[in-house]
Design a protein around this motif. Structure first.
Motif, short mmCIF file in Angstrom:
data_model
loop_
_atom_site.label_atom_id
_atom_site.label_comp_id
_atom_site.label_asym_id
_atom_site.label_seq_id
_atom_site.Cartn_x
_atom_site.Cartn_y
_atom_site.Cartn_z
N ALA A 178 0.53 109.45 25.26
CA ALA A 178 1.85 110.07 25.39
C ALA A 178 2.89 108.99 25.74
CB ALA A 178 1.83 111.15 26.47
N ILE A 179 2.51 108.06 26.60
CA ILE A 179 3.47 107.02 27.00
C ILE A 179 3.63 105.99 25.88
CG2 ILE A 179 3.96 105.19 28.69
CD1 ILE A 179 4.21 108.19 29.64
N THR A 180 2.53 105.74 25.16
CA THR A 180 2.66 104.84 24.01
C THR A 180 3.67 105.41 23.01
OG1 THR A 180 0.39 104.12 24.32
CG2 THR A 180 1.36 103.70 22.15
N VAL A 181 3.52 106.72 22.72
CA VAL A 181 4.46 107.35 21.77
C VAL A 181 5.86 107.41 22.38
CG1 VAL A 181 5.03 109.51 20.61
CG2 VAL A 181 2.68 108.70 20.64
N GLY A 182 5.95 107.83 23.66
CA GLY A 182 7.25 107.99 24.32
C GLY A 182 8.04 106.69 24.33
N THR A 183 7.37 105.59 24.68
CA THR A 183 8.10 104.31 24.76
C THR A 183 8.42 103.79 23.35
OG1 THR A 183 5.95 103.26 25.07
CG2 THR A 183 7.31 103.51 27.03
N SER A 184 7.61 104.17 22.36
CA SER A 184 7.97 103.71 21.01
C SER A 184 9.17 104.50 20.49
CB SER A 184 6.78 103.78 20.05
OG SER A 184 6.46 105.10 19.80
N ILE A 185 9.37 105.75 20.99
CA ILE A 185 10.60 106.48 20.62
C ILE A 185 11.80 105.70 21.18
CG2 ILE A 185 11.95 108.60 20.92
CD1 ILE A 185 9.36 110.15 21.08
N ALA A 186 11.66 105.22 22.44
CA ALA A 186 12.75 104.43 23.04
C ALA A 186 13.04 103.21 22.16
CB ALA A 186 12.38 103.99 24.45
N GLY A 187 11.99 102.68 21.53
CA GLY A 187 12.16 101.51 20.65
C GLY A 187 13.04 101.80 19.44
N TYR A 188 13.21 103.08 19.09
CA TYR A 188 14.06 103.44 17.94
C TYR A 188 15.56 103.41 18.28
CZ TYR A 188 10.23 105.01 14.96
OH TYR A 188 9.12 105.07 14.16
N ALA A 189 15.88 103.32 19.59
CA ALA A 189 17.30 103.32 19.98
C ALA A 189 17.99 102.14 19.30
CB ALA A 189 17.43 103.21 21.49
N PRO A 190 19.24 102.35 18.82
CA PRO A 190 19.91 101.27 18.09
C PRO A 190 20.15 100.04 18.98
CG PRO A 190 21.38 103.16 18.41
CD PRO A 190 20.04 103.56 18.94
N LEU A 191 20.14 98.90 18.39
CA LEU A 191 20.45 97.59 19.00
C LEU A 191 19.49 97.16 20.11
CD1 LEU A 191 24.37 97.84 19.12
CD2 LEU A 191 22.94 96.77 17.37
N VAL A 192 19.45 97.95 21.22
CA VAL A 192 18.68 97.47 22.38
C VAL A 192 17.32 98.14 22.52
CG1 VAL A 192 20.62 96.72 23.81
CG2 VAL A 192 19.96 99.14 23.77
N GLY A 193 16.93 98.95 21.51
CA GLY A 193 15.69 99.73 21.60
C GLY A 193 14.47 98.90 21.98
N LYS A 194 14.26 97.81 21.24
CA LYS A 194 13.06 96.99 21.47
C LYS A 194 13.08 96.34 22.85
CE LYS A 194 10.86 97.81 17.80
NZ LYS A 194 9.90 98.88 18.02
N GLN A 195 14.28 95.94 23.29
CA GLN A 195 14.40 95.31 24.61
C GLN A 195 14.07 96.34 25.71
OE1 GLN A 195 16.31 94.73 22.12
NE2 GLN A 195 17.03 92.61 22.09
N ILE A 196 14.56 97.57 25.52
CA ILE A 196 14.28 98.60 26.52
C ILE A 196 12.77 98.84 26.59
CG2 ILE A 196 14.52 101.07 27.06
CD1 ILE A 196 17.33 100.95 26.00
N GLN A 197 12.16 98.92 25.40
CA GLN A 197 10.72 99.17 25.34
C GLN A 197 9.96 98.08 26.09
OE1 GLN A 197 9.32 99.51 21.32
NE2 GLN A 197 7.27 100.16 21.93
N PHE A 198 10.38 96.83 25.88
CA PHE A 198 9.68 95.71 26.54
C PHE A 198 9.92 95.73 28.06
CE2 PHE A 198 8.85 91.40 27.96
CZ PHE A 198 7.63 91.17 27.35
N LEU A 199 11.15 96.06 28.43
CA LEU A 199 11.49 96.13 29.86
C LEU A 199 10.63 97.18 30.56
CD1 LEU A 199 13.67 94.84 31.73
CD2 LEU A 199 14.98 96.95 31.43
#
Ligand code: HEM
Length: 410
Positions: A178-199
């Motif tokens: 669930a958290i793997t999927v949830g955090t990968s949804i955060a990764g879809y956010a424009p521009l900073v998605g991947k950074q948020i996911q890593f943070l």
């Protein structure tokens, strides 16, 4: 002084000790008249959150449905059960799951504690959301309460994030995926998605770093932020003149009466047609209640009227959580297996609307007063958004199977 007099003095002091301790904490007897009712609200640390008197209309059960209070009481249950769970939990990928098994098998009432925490957490997400709907439908977000609405949005986001960070802690298959999927949804956010996911994860995937980050956020940072926001939220309710309430036609016609407390600047401009009166604060407290200009008084003392209503909501909330925790056990699946994702892997239910949306394309990522004519357009738009989200959550929960294909739940 003789020895016997000294002795009897000491005995009296010992005998009166409990009563003295009691009366040093509780300065007032149980109130029996209006002055004592007011004084009790003033002098008690917990009660002075309330005004001495509240408008009778704010106590109508069908206006607020007690949803804000329920959210608060659920948070209290979560804090108490959460602190108890902390005595047993270890945020380590090698120990967390075993600790869950211990709670189930060897800790007295461990499973019950976990159930209470789990069901209160789901309940809080749902009830805070419903409380927000009530505030919207009744138009209670309007001036002067706009800032409290903004605080409320913060409260909703922190509540969701608290629930999300807690989801990972059991370290079972449900939590991990669930958290793997949830955090990968955060990764879809424009521009900073991947950074948020890593943070969030402290790594490229969910592992020990993520578990530690989620734990610290869940048990320390977010509860503190929520406590602070709730305190400001309650303080704002007082500053905004108490709760919004349905208009009383008779009262709306009444003479506008401006009441200021002693010490207010005497040179304030008076709105035309209004009567300016200055009272000492005690003027409100002394009974019988001062009436000027024969304005019909529709307020009641908080003690006991508001308190009884609050006690009722408290007992109801605790009772529902206790019954749910007796009847249903919080889920615990197999321990984490990184090689074996469930199909489909689903985010926590409150993010399934988002997951459903993302799955279409990576680029998309008194009840009667609720539906007043003046708010028809705004309420319809809001209701449509809510309904669409709820439909998506239902589709995501029940109708999605392997490879995110439509399946029949029956
Ligand atoms: C942890 C979450 C929250 C708690 C504990 C909480 C608590 C409360 C309580 C106890 C009240 C008093 C009236 C009632 O029970 O309805 C209230 C009123 C209010 N809440 Fe919340 N609330 C929360 C979240 C929210 C959210 C998400 C929003 C909106 C986005 C919001 C906006 C408001 C507003 C504007 C009022 C004043 C309503 C009025 O005057 O009628 N609150 N809240």
């Amino acid at each position: 002084m003789s020895d016997t007099t000294k002795e009897s003095g000491l005995l009296t002091a010992v005998r009166e000790f409990p009563a003295n301790v009691w009366s040093s904490i509780f300065r007032n007897p149980l109130p029996s008249n209006d002055l004592e009712r007011a004084s009790t609200s003033f002098t008690n640390f917990f009660l002075h959150v309330h005004p001495v008197k509240v408008n009778r209309n704010t106590l109508r059960p069908l206006y607020t449905l007690g949803l804000g209070l329920m959210s608060f009481f659920l948070f209290l249950i979560l804090v108490v059960t959460g602190v108890l769970l902390m005595f047993y939990y270890v945020p380590s990928t090698t120990q967390a799951y075993d600790r869950m098994l211990d709670l189930r098998g060897s800790v007295a009432f461990g499973i019950f504690l976990r159930n209470m925490h789990r069901w209160s957490a789901h309940g809080m997400v749902a009830i805070v959301f419903l409380h927000m709907c009530r505030v919207f439908f009744t138009g209670a977000y309007k001036k002067p309460r706009e800032f409290n609405w903004v605080l409320g949005v913060g409260l909703l986001l922190v509540t969701l994030f608290l629930s999300f960070t807690g989801y990972l802690l059991p370290w079972d298959q449900l939590a991990f995926w669930a958290i793997t999927v949830g955090t990968s949804i955060a990764g879809y956010a424009p521009l900073v998605g991947k950074q948020i996911q890593f943070l969030l994860l402290g790594d490229a995937t969910v592992g020990q770093e993520a578990l530690l980050r989620f734990y610290v956020l869940h048990v320390a940072v977010l509860p503190l932020v929520l406590t602070l926001l709730i305190a400001i939220h309650f303080w704002r309710i007082r500053k905004d003149g108490g709760l919004s309430r349905p208009e009383e036609p008779a009262r709306a016609q009444a003479v506008t009466l401006i009441v200021t407390t002693v010490g207010a600047p005497p040179s304030e401009p008076r709105p035309s047609g209004s009567v300016k009166k200055t009272y000492g604060l005690q003027g409100f407290v002394r009974g019988p209640f001062i009436r000027a200009g024969n304005v019909p008084d529709n307020s009641v003392f908080s003690w006991p009227n508001l308190l009884i209503a609050e006690l009722f909501v408290f007992v109801l909330t605790v009772a529902v959580i206790l019954v749910l925790s007796l009847l249903f056990n919080a889920p615990l699946e197999e321990p984490v297996n990184i090689m074996h994702p469930p199909n489909p892997a689903k985010a926590p239910w409150y993010f399934l609307g988002l997951q459903e949306m993302v799955s279409y394309s990576a680029f998309w990522g008194g009840v009667g007063v609720w539906f007043a004519r003046q708010r028809l357009l705004a309420n319809t738009i809001f209701l449509t958004l809510v309904v669409v989200n709820v439909i998506f959550i239902i589709i995501g929960t029940f109708f999605r199977g392997p490879n995110w294909q439509m399946v029949s739940p029956w």
